[in-house]
Design a protein around this motif. Sequence first.
Motif, short mmCIF file in Angstrom:
data_model
loop_
_atom_site.label_atom_id
_atom_site.label_comp_id
_atom_site.label_asym_id
_atom_site.label_seq_id
_atom_site.Cartn_x
_atom_site.Cartn_y
_atom_site.Cartn_z
N VAL A 125 0.87 -1.17 0.00
CA VAL A 125 0.00 0.00 0.00
C VAL A 125 0.91 1.23 0.00
O VAL A 125 1.78 1.36 0.87
CB VAL A 125 -0.95 0.03 1.22
CG1 VAL A 125 -1.78 1.31 1.21
CG2 VAL A 125 -1.86 -1.19 1.21
N ALA A 126 0.75 2.08 -1.02
CA ALA A 126 1.52 3.32 -1.10
C ALA A 126 0.61 4.49 -0.71
O ALA A 126 -0.56 4.50 -1.10
CB ALA A 126 2.04 3.52 -2.52
N SER A 127 1.14 5.42 0.06
CA SER A 127 0.34 6.58 0.50
C SER A 127 1.05 7.87 0.15
O SER A 127 2.27 7.96 0.24
CB SER A 127 0.13 6.57 2.02
OG SER A 127 -0.63 5.47 2.39
N PHE A 128 0.24 8.86 -0.20
CA PHE A 128 0.75 10.21 -0.47
C PHE A 128 0.04 11.15 0.49
O PHE A 128 -1.18 11.08 0.65
CB PHE A 128 0.39 10.60 -1.91
CG PHE A 128 0.64 12.05 -2.24
CD1 PHE A 128 1.90 12.48 -2.66
CD2 PHE A 128 -0.38 12.99 -2.15
CE1 PHE A 128 2.13 13.80 -2.97
CE2 PHE A 128 -0.16 14.32 -2.46
CZ PHE A 128 1.10 14.73 -2.88
N VAL A 129 0.80 12.02 1.14
CA VAL A 129 0.20 13.00 2.05
C VAL A 129 0.79 14.38 1.76
O VAL A 129 2.01 14.56 1.70
CB VAL A 129 0.45 12.62 3.53
CG1 VAL A 129 -0.05 13.73 4.47
CG2 VAL A 129 -0.25 11.31 3.88
N ASP A 130 -0.11 15.34 1.56
CA ASP A 130 0.30 16.74 1.44
C ASP A 130 -0.83 17.59 2.01
O ASP A 130 -1.86 17.75 1.37
CB ASP A 130 0.56 17.10 -0.03
CG ASP A 130 1.13 18.50 -0.16
OD1 ASP A 130 1.91 18.91 0.73
OD2 ASP A 130 0.79 19.19 -1.14
N GLY A 131 -0.65 18.12 3.20
CA GLY A 131 -1.72 18.87 3.86
C GLY A 131 -2.93 17.98 4.06
O GLY A 131 -2.82 16.87 4.56
N ASP A 132 -4.08 18.47 3.58
CA ASP A 132 -5.32 17.70 3.75
C ASP A 132 -5.46 16.63 2.68
O ASP A 132 -6.38 15.81 2.73
CB ASP A 132 -6.54 18.62 3.63
CG ASP A 132 -6.63 19.53 4.83
OD1 ASP A 132 -6.05 19.19 5.88
OD2 ASP A 132 -7.28 20.60 4.71
N ARG A 133 -4.57 16.64 1.69
CA ARG A 133 -4.71 15.70 0.58
C ARG A 133 -4.03 14.37 0.95
O ARG A 133 -2.83 14.33 1.17
CB ARG A 133 -4.10 16.30 -0.67
CG ARG A 133 -4.19 15.40 -1.86
CD ARG A 133 -4.63 16.10 -3.11
NE ARG A 133 -3.90 17.32 -3.37
CZ ARG A 133 -4.22 18.16 -4.35
NH1 ARG A 133 -5.25 17.92 -5.12
NH2 ARG A 133 -3.52 19.25 -4.54
N GLU A 134 -4.83 13.31 1.01
CA GLU A 134 -4.27 11.99 1.30
C GLU A 134 -4.78 11.01 0.26
O GLU A 134 -5.99 10.91 0.03
CB GLU A 134 -4.68 11.53 2.72
CG GLU A 134 -4.11 12.43 3.80
CD GLU A 134 -4.22 11.85 5.21
OE1 GLU A 134 -5.11 10.99 5.42
OE2 GLU A 134 -3.43 12.27 6.07
N LEU A 135 -3.86 10.31 -0.39
CA LEU A 135 -4.23 9.34 -1.42
C LEU A 135 -3.52 8.04 -1.12
O LEU A 135 -2.43 8.05 -0.54
CB LEU A 135 -3.73 9.81 -2.80
CG LEU A 135 -4.08 11.21 -3.26
CD1 LEU A 135 -3.28 11.55 -4.52
CD2 LEU A 135 -5.57 11.29 -3.58
N TRP A 136 -4.13 6.92 -1.54
CA TRP A 136 -3.40 5.67 -1.42
C TRP A 136 -3.77 4.72 -2.55
O TRP A 136 -4.83 4.82 -3.16
CB TRP A 136 -3.60 4.99 -0.07
CG TRP A 136 -5.02 4.76 0.33
CD1 TRP A 136 -5.79 3.70 0.04
CD2 TRP A 136 -5.83 5.65 1.13
NE1 TRP A 136 -7.04 3.86 0.58
CE2 TRP A 136 -7.09 5.04 1.26
CE3 TRP A 136 -5.62 6.89 1.72
CZ2 TRP A 136 -8.12 5.65 1.98
CZ3 TRP A 136 -6.65 7.50 2.44
CH2 TRP A 136 -7.88 6.86 2.55
N THR A 137 -2.82 3.84 -2.85
CA THR A 137 -3.01 2.85 -3.92
C THR A 137 -2.47 1.51 -3.42
O THR A 137 -1.73 1.46 -2.43
CB THR A 137 -2.23 3.23 -5.19
OG1 THR A 137 -0.84 3.34 -4.84
CG2 THR A 137 -2.71 4.52 -5.79
N GLU A 138 -2.86 0.44 -4.15
CA GLU A 138 -2.41 -0.89 -3.72
C GLU A 138 -1.85 -1.65 -4.91
O GLU A 138 -2.32 -1.48 -6.03
CB GLU A 138 -3.62 -1.64 -3.14
CG GLU A 138 -3.25 -2.95 -2.49
CD GLU A 138 -4.47 -3.66 -1.91
OE1 GLU A 138 -4.69 -3.54 -0.70
OE2 GLU A 138 -5.20 -4.32 -2.67
N GLY A 139 -0.87 -2.48 -4.69
CA GLY A 139 -0.34 -3.37 -5.73
C GLY A 139 -0.17 -4.76 -5.14
O GLY A 139 0.30 -4.90 -4.01
N VAL A 140 -0.57 -5.78 -5.91
CA VAL A 140 -0.50 -7.16 -5.43
C VAL A 140 0.13 -8.02 -6.51
O VAL A 140 -0.14 -7.85 -7.69
CB VAL A 140 -1.93 -7.70 -5.14
CG1 VAL A 140 -1.89 -9.16 -4.71
CG2 VAL A 140 -2.63 -6.87 -4.09
#
Length: 201
Positions: A125-140
Amino acid sequence: MSRLKKLVLATHNPDKKKEMKAAFGRQGLIVLSLDNFPEVGEIEETGATLLENSLLKARTVHRITGLPAIADDTGLEVDALDGAPGVFSARFAGENATYADNVNKLLLVMVSVAENVRTARFRTVASFVDGDRELWTEGVIEGEITREARGAGGFGFDPIFEVTQTGKTFAEMTAKEKNKISHRGLALRKMRELLTNIFKE
Ligand code: IMP
């Protein structure tokens, strides 16, 4: 240069850093790592899931550096062990376990597991955080646990994880081959797509 052109990879692990840089290096971004921020010490992974841990790392690094941060958390899920070691993969053989300790322990606990039930998968699981912006993605990626180590590349459990689609362990592949199909490569490429527009802003 806008603040958003810089990105910090939230990892102290040089093996992961190499793979993460390969995914973001050509984006026209300045990709920094924690070597540039010695004030960020070890981040304790106290979460119960890969998502919690990857968000925890990205949030911590963003808070301390003030820059957009990307983290990943990865687990090896072995079906015969009901999904273990999963989120505890780094500490499978104990608190300060080396890669070799973890590999040897897994081979040992799988000794009596038959060929057709040695299936496993890597999940990132990869996460990106910048202020209020939070995103995540998954790879299997699906594979199985071999009976002995094969190959000299990669890191961690790579020598004993045979990828179903290639019949090779990750350690038998070049870095480029691994990144193209790996759990981390998949999660980071999805993240790169999500971020393309953000970094254009
Ligand atoms: P982390 O919690 O994301 O740092 O990863 C946990 C553990 O999983 C690491 O210490 C490695 O042993 C293993 N690991 C993570 N990514 C990989 C990989 O791409 N190949 C093999 N093992 C990995």
